[in-house]
Design a protein around this motif. Sequence first.
Motif, PDB file in Angstrom:
ATOM      1  N   LEU A 100       0.863  -1.290  -0.054  1.00  0.00           N
ATOM      2  CA  LEU A 100       0.094   0.089  -0.081  1.00  0.00           C
ATOM      3  C   LEU A 100       0.954   1.033   0.025  1.00  0.00           C
ATOM      4  O   LEU A 100       2.105   1.243   0.561  1.00  0.00           O
ATOM      5  N   LEU A 101       0.443   2.347  -0.546  1.00  0.00           N
ATOM      6  CA  LEU A 101       0.920   3.492  -0.446  1.00  0.00           C
ATOM      7  C   LEU A 101       0.503   4.680   0.628  1.00  0.00           C
ATOM      8  O   LEU A 101      -0.708   4.271   1.410  1.00  0.00           O
ATOM      9  N   LYS A 102       1.632   4.992   1.483  1.00  0.00           N
ATOM     10  CA  LYS A 102       1.107   6.013   2.593  1.00  0.00           C
ATOM     11  C   LYS A 102       0.070   7.011   2.438  1.00  0.00           C
ATOM     12  O   LYS A 102      -0.505   7.303   3.535  1.00  0.00           O
ATOM     13  N   ASP A 103      -0.066   7.514   1.242  1.00  0.00           N
ATOM     14  CA  ASP A 103      -1.343   8.551   0.840  1.00  0.00           C
ATOM     15  C   ASP A 103      -2.560   7.871   0.759  1.00  0.00           C
ATOM     16  O   ASP A 103      -3.275   8.585   0.279  1.00  0.00           O
ATOM     17  N   SER A 104      -2.569   6.545   0.822  1.00  0.00           N
ATOM     18  CA  SER A 104      -3.876   6.022   0.769  1.00  0.00           C
ATOM     19  C   SER A 104      -4.926   6.428   1.798  1.00  0.00           C
ATOM     20  O   SER A 104      -4.537   6.884   2.837  1.00  0.00           O
ATOM     21  N   ASP A 105      -6.140   6.529   1.399  1.00  0.00           N
ATOM     22  CA  ASP A 105      -7.142   7.003   2.332  1.00  0.00           C
ATOM     23  C   ASP A 105      -7.195   6.090   3.650  1.00  0.00           C
ATOM     24  O   ASP A 105      -6.793   5.090   3.619  1.00  0.00           O
ATOM     25  N   PRO A 106      -7.023   6.534   4.685  1.00  0.00           N
ATOM     26  CA  PRO A 106      -7.207   6.150   6.005  1.00  0.00           C
ATOM     27  C   PRO A 106      -8.106   4.699   6.188  1.00  0.00           C
ATOM     28  O   PRO A 106      -7.806   3.582   6.812  1.00  0.00           O
ATOM     29  N   LYS A 107      -9.350   4.870   5.505  1.00  0.00           N
ATOM     30  CA  LYS A 107     -10.245   3.874   5.578  1.00  0.00           C
ATOM     31  C   LYS A 107      -9.700   2.522   4.676  1.00  0.00           C
ATOM     32  O   LYS A 107      -9.891   1.430   5.064  1.00  0.00           O
ATOM     33  N   ASP A 108      -8.994   2.894   3.850  1.00  0.00           N
ATOM     34  CA  ASP A 108      -8.510   2.110   2.935  1.00  0.00           C
ATOM     35  C   ASP A 108      -7.344   1.238   3.627  1.00  0.00           C
ATOM     36  O   ASP A 108      -7.157  -0.082   3.510  1.00  0.00           O
ATOM     37  N   ILE A 109      -6.520   1.856   4.457  1.00  0.00           N
ATOM     38  CA  ILE A 109      -5.352   1.197   5.282  1.00  0.00           C
ATOM     39  C   ILE A 109      -6.073   0.405   6.204  1.00  0.00           C
ATOM     40  O   ILE A 109      -5.698  -0.836   6.463  1.00  0.00           O
ATOM     41  N   LEU A 110      -7.223   0.771   6.848  1.00  0.00           N
ATOM     42  CA  LEU A 110      -7.828  -0.157   7.886  1.00  0.00           C
ATOM     43  C   LEU A 110      -8.276  -1.444   7.089  1.00  0.00           C
ATOM     44  O   LEU A 110      -8.303  -2.399   7.713  1.00  0.00           O
ATOM     45  N   ALA A 111      -9.028  -1.034   6.185  1.00  0.00           N
ATOM     46  CA  ALA A 111      -9.567  -2.325   5.406  1.00  0.00           C
ATOM     47  C   ALA A 111      -8.766  -3.282   4.738  1.00  0.00           C
ATOM     48  O   ALA A 111      -8.801  -4.334   4.856  1.00  0.00           O
ATOM     49  N   ALA A 112      -7.329  -2.800   4.518  1.00  0.00           N
ATOM     50  CA  ALA A 112      -6.108  -3.616   4.104  1.00  0.00           C
ATOM     51  C   ALA A 112      -5.832  -4.374   5.169  1.00  0.00           C
ATOM     52  O   ALA A 112      -5.427  -5.646   4.795  1.00  0.00           O
ATOM     53  N   ILE A 113      -5.622  -3.918   6.484  1.00  0.00           N
ATOM     54  CA  ILE A 113      -5.325  -4.591   7.576  1.00  0.00           C
ATOM     55  C   ILE A 113      -6.215  -5.698   7.960  1.00  0.00           C
ATOM     56  O   ILE A 113      -5.865  -7.084   8.018  1.00  0.00           O
ATOM     57  N   HIS A 114      -7.712  -5.281   7.798  1.00  0.00           N
ATOM     58  CA  HIS A 114      -8.647  -6.358   7.926  1.00  0.00           C
ATOM     59  C   HIS A 114      -8.454  -7.602   6.910  1.00  0.00           C
ATOM     60  O   HIS A 114      -8.607  -8.780   7.290  1.00  0.00           O
ATOM     61  N   THR A 115      -8.242  -7.256   5.646  1.00  0.00           N
ATOM     62  CA  THR A 115      -8.364  -8.035   4.725  1.00  0.00           C
ATOM     63  C   THR A 115      -7.197  -9.079   4.545  1.00  0.00           C
ATOM     64  O   THR A 115      -7.110  -9.995   4.416  1.00  0.00           O
TER      65      THR A 115
END
Length: 209
Positions: A100-115
Amino acid sequence: MTRVMIIDDHPIVLSGLTALIESDDALELVAAARTAAEAIATTTEPDVAVIDLELPDGDGIELGATLKRSRPHLCVLLLTMHADDQAVIRSLAAGLDGYLLKDSDPKDILAAIHTAARGALVLGRGASGAVTAAAALAPRTDALGQLDTRDREILSLLAQGLPTSQVAARLFLAPKTVRNRISEMLAKLGVATREEAIALGRAGGLGHS
């Protein structure tokens, strides 16, 4: 509850990720480190590690692979500023679970962790279409073990972008011999095209000149 570890040497990023994870009731931050050495020394057992690609004392991909060897259940996400196709392919070849890129939307980062915690591969928008195709092949890189030494030499040269004629000249083989070997190689790898074989080889670390 998904247990998370963060490894990043930038205080602002570390602070931001900490706040983000703590905002999700289904996540628990169990460790935060600024270096590879600190991460390796931690005694916690996270479910997901979020790692910066570039650390002051090491490479995030190598660190992720090291952590997964000692914690086979661990899922590793790389979080970086760089949209680098080769880094994505290296991370997949190392068995990591997302990029993931650091400038991803915060909700996308959280979703990535759950995924990732569910065992699914995560590729953010920093991954190109070509790398996405390689990612689909990456879980099958063990098929490369079916190749003999000559097959791997041929596939490595193809992965470097050489045409059949140049591969033949480099290996002192007849072009027809190389074409026949490529056809046999596709069957061994379980793929239909030369392009798929090259993507699989690159995902497995071949093709570095």
